[in-house]
Design a protein around this motif. Structure first.
Motif, PDB file in Angstrom:
ATOM      1  N   UNK A  51       0.830  -1.205   0.000  1.00 20.21           N
ATOM      2  CA  UNK A  51       0.000   0.000   0.000  1.00 20.21           C
ATOM      3  C   UNK A  51       0.862   1.252   0.000  1.00 20.21           C
ATOM      4  N   UNK A  52       1.920   1.245   0.796  1.00 19.38           N
ATOM      5  CA  UNK A  52       2.789   2.413   0.827  1.00 19.38           C
ATOM      6  C   UNK A  52       3.438   2.655  -0.526  1.00 19.38           C
ATOM      7  N   UNK A  53       3.919   1.610  -1.166  1.00 18.88           N
ATOM      8  CA  UNK A  53       4.539   1.777  -2.480  1.00 18.88           C
ATOM      9  C   UNK A  53       3.573   2.414  -3.475  1.00 18.88           C
ATOM     10  N   UNK A  54       2.345   1.967  -3.477  1.00 16.37           N
ATOM     11  CA  UNK A  54       1.356   2.545  -4.387  1.00 16.37           C
ATOM     12  C   UNK A  54       1.122   4.018  -4.065  1.00 16.37           C
ATOM     13  N   UNK A  55       0.967   4.326  -2.788  1.00 16.67           N
ATOM     14  CA  UNK A  55       0.683   5.698  -2.380  1.00 16.67           C
ATOM     15  C   UNK A  55       1.869   6.627  -2.624  1.00 16.67           C
ATOM     16  N   UNK A  56       3.069   6.159  -2.338  1.00 22.18           N
ATOM     17  CA  UNK A  56       4.256   6.989  -2.527  1.00 22.18           C
ATOM     18  C   UNK A  56       4.509   7.221  -4.017  1.00 22.18           C
ATOM     19  N   UNK A  57       4.367   6.176  -4.815  1.00 19.21           N
ATOM     20  CA  UNK A  57       4.534   6.336  -6.251  1.00 19.21           C
ATOM     21  C   UNK A  57       3.523   7.300  -6.838  1.00 19.21           C
TER      22      UNK A  57
ATOM     23  N   UNK B 109       3.824   1.090   7.618  1.00 19.40           N
ATOM     24  CA  UNK B 109       2.614   1.647   8.231  1.00 19.40           C
ATOM     25  C   UNK B 109       2.880   3.062   8.746  1.00 19.40           C
ATOM     26  N   UNK B 110       4.029   3.265   9.366  1.00 24.36           N
ATOM     27  CA  UNK B 110       4.390   4.598   9.843  1.00 24.36           C
ATOM     28  C   UNK B 110       4.559   5.561   8.665  1.00 24.36           C
ATOM     29  N   UNK B 111       5.206   5.098   7.598  1.00 27.07           N
ATOM     30  CA  UNK B 111       5.454   5.969   6.445  1.00 27.07           C
ATOM     31  C   UNK B 111       4.163   6.356   5.741  1.00 27.07           C
ATOM     32  N   UNK B 112       3.167   5.516   5.764  1.00 23.94           N
ATOM     33  CA  UNK B 112       1.881   5.886   5.168  1.00 23.94           C
ATOM     34  C   UNK B 112       1.284   7.086   5.904  1.00 23.94           C
ATOM     35  N   UNK B 113       1.404   7.090   7.219  1.00 23.07           N
ATOM     36  CA  UNK B 113       0.905   8.226   7.995  1.00 23.07           C
ATOM     37  C   UNK B 113       1.762   9.465   7.759  1.00 23.07           C
ATOM     38  N   UNK B 114       3.073   9.275   7.673  1.00 26.50           N
ATOM     39  CA  UNK B 114       3.965  10.403   7.423  1.00 26.50           C
ATOM     40  C   UNK B 114       3.681  11.044   6.059  1.00 26.50           C
ATOM     41  N   UNK B 115       3.445  10.231   5.072  1.00 20.36           N
ATOM     42  CA  UNK B 115       3.152  10.745   3.730  1.00 20.36           C
ATOM     43  C   UNK B 115       1.881  11.579   3.719  1.00 20.36           C
TER      44      UNK B 115
END
Length: 388
Positions: A44-50, A243-249
């Motif tokens: 999920x993070x990869x998709x969101x960050x990309x 999970x933390x990075x998703x919130x940070x993003x």
């Protein structure tokens, strides 16, 4: 969110976190699988960050240095290759090259933006050059127009070291929209963080697939028979960090908005102090996330600069000396250095030499402070310099 504060200066603390990080950690814990092959947080993070950076493919990895190593490997960089890097940068830019058995070739930087000088890059391109690695220093884009033309004309690919450039834009284009591989860091001080971590953005499916294999010991996602297709290492990010990075993003853009509002004020105040030159900004860099607030003290000398930083820290200002020019470190010469002396490189890189001696940076949390706190920081700098 409760960002906290520095006890002495009351500048916002870093890292910042809130219930979103707590909920993400619990979500990762309770899913029952804590590594990327069984969980869903990294995917999920990869998709969101990309998506956030305009890239069709993103790969989360263990840290920013590994992100650079992986990007270089995907481009085939190894023994016998040369990679052009800025002489003024954090040492990972060169060590990622050197640890692959390649040679890091330092070139000079612009004296105002501190980013790699395209003319110096052009002069350094040779028959063994396999990549050019510009570093978006403190969140300020390198001259990507000139570098893209050099890359096209020479056939040498770019790898953007975007460790400082989360959310940055160059003439309206995001890092992932510039057509080249880019590497990010999520180390504790970065603009979004999980303590450690990194990511690589890929412009096409083939390079992403190659990166995925190499970041997972050469093993395909669905492999059950230990059929390792390539060499590689374990650069996989864990589910808790993702999970933390998703919130940070999710809060990155609001924080950039604040820093973009505060930076002109700080730059104006610094420019009014005799002997201070803030980092310049190319107008084509139309969104700068401001990883650092950097400024130079031309002619001050390294020892005096260091004393200024110590005095600022004593006053509660989160100040740091700038990176040492990479050729001025023992680490650079251990393996994979060019066939030159320190002084040979120094003569080619006078701007990097000067910047590494006279530059100071303030942590980006200063730019998350109030206008009054910006004035406090500038006043402290003025007072310290007045006493030198």
């Amino acid at each position: 969110m409760n960002p906290g504060s520095d006890r002495r200066s009351a500048f916002p603390a870093w890292p910042q976190y809130g219930h979103e990080e707590r909920e993400g950690l619990i979500r990762a814990l309770e899913q029952g699988q804590w590594w990327r092959m069984g969980g869903s947080e990294v995917d999920a993070f990869e998709q969101e960050f990309g998506d956030h950076h305009g890239a069709p493919h993103a790969l989360a990895v263990t840290n920013g240095t590994h992100a650079l190593e992986l990007a270089l490997e995907v481009l085939g960089v190894g023994a016998g290759a040369e990679v052009i890097v800025p002489a003024f940068t954090f040492i990972s830019s060169s060590q990622a090259v050197q640890r692959l058995g390649a040679v890091a070739v330092p070139v000079d930087v612009d004296p105002d933006t501190y980013c790699i000088d395209p003319a110096a890059v052009e002069s350094a391109i040779g028959p063994r050059t396999r990549a050019i690695m510009p570093v978006h220093m403190a969140g300020h884009f390198c001259d990507m127009d000139a570098l893209a033309k050099l890359s096209l004309d020479s056939g040498v690919p770019l790898i953007q070291d975007a460790a400082h450039a989360h959310g940055a834009r160059w003439q309206g284009r995001r890092v992932g929209e510039l057509g080249s591989i880019a590497a990010f860091s999520f180390q504790n001080g970065k603009l979004m963080t999980a303590g450690e971590g990194g990511a690589v953005l890929f412009p096409d499916a083939g390079s992403h697939a190659a990166g995925f294999l190499r970041h997972s010991c050469g093993r395909p996602r669905t492999d059950r028979a230990y059929f390792h297709r390539t060499s590689g290492s374990n650069f996989r990010l864990n589910e808790f960090s993702a999970a933390v990075l998703r919130a940070q993003l999710a809060r990155l853009e609001d924080q950039i908005d604040v820093r973009e509002q505060r930076s002109p004020l700080l730059d104006r105040l610094l420019a009014d102090i005799p002997g201070v030159q803030p980092q310049a900004r190319d107008p084509r860099c139309d969104r700068n996330p401001h990883y650092m607030a950097m400024f130079r003290l031309p002619g001050i000398g390294e020892d005096a600069r260091n004393a200024v930083v110590d005095a600022l820290v004593e006053r509660g200002i989160p100040a740091f000396v700038a990176f040492r020019a990479i050729h001025r470190t023992d680490a650079f010469w251990e393996v994979g250095a060019p066939d030159e002396s320190v002084e040979d490189i120094a003569r080619r890189c006078p701007n990097a030499e000067s910047i590494s001696r006279d530059c100071v940076w303030l942590h980006h949390r200063v730019l998350l402070g109030s206008p009054e706190q910006i004035h406090t920081a500038a006043s402290a700098i003025a007072d310290v310099l007045d006493g030198t």
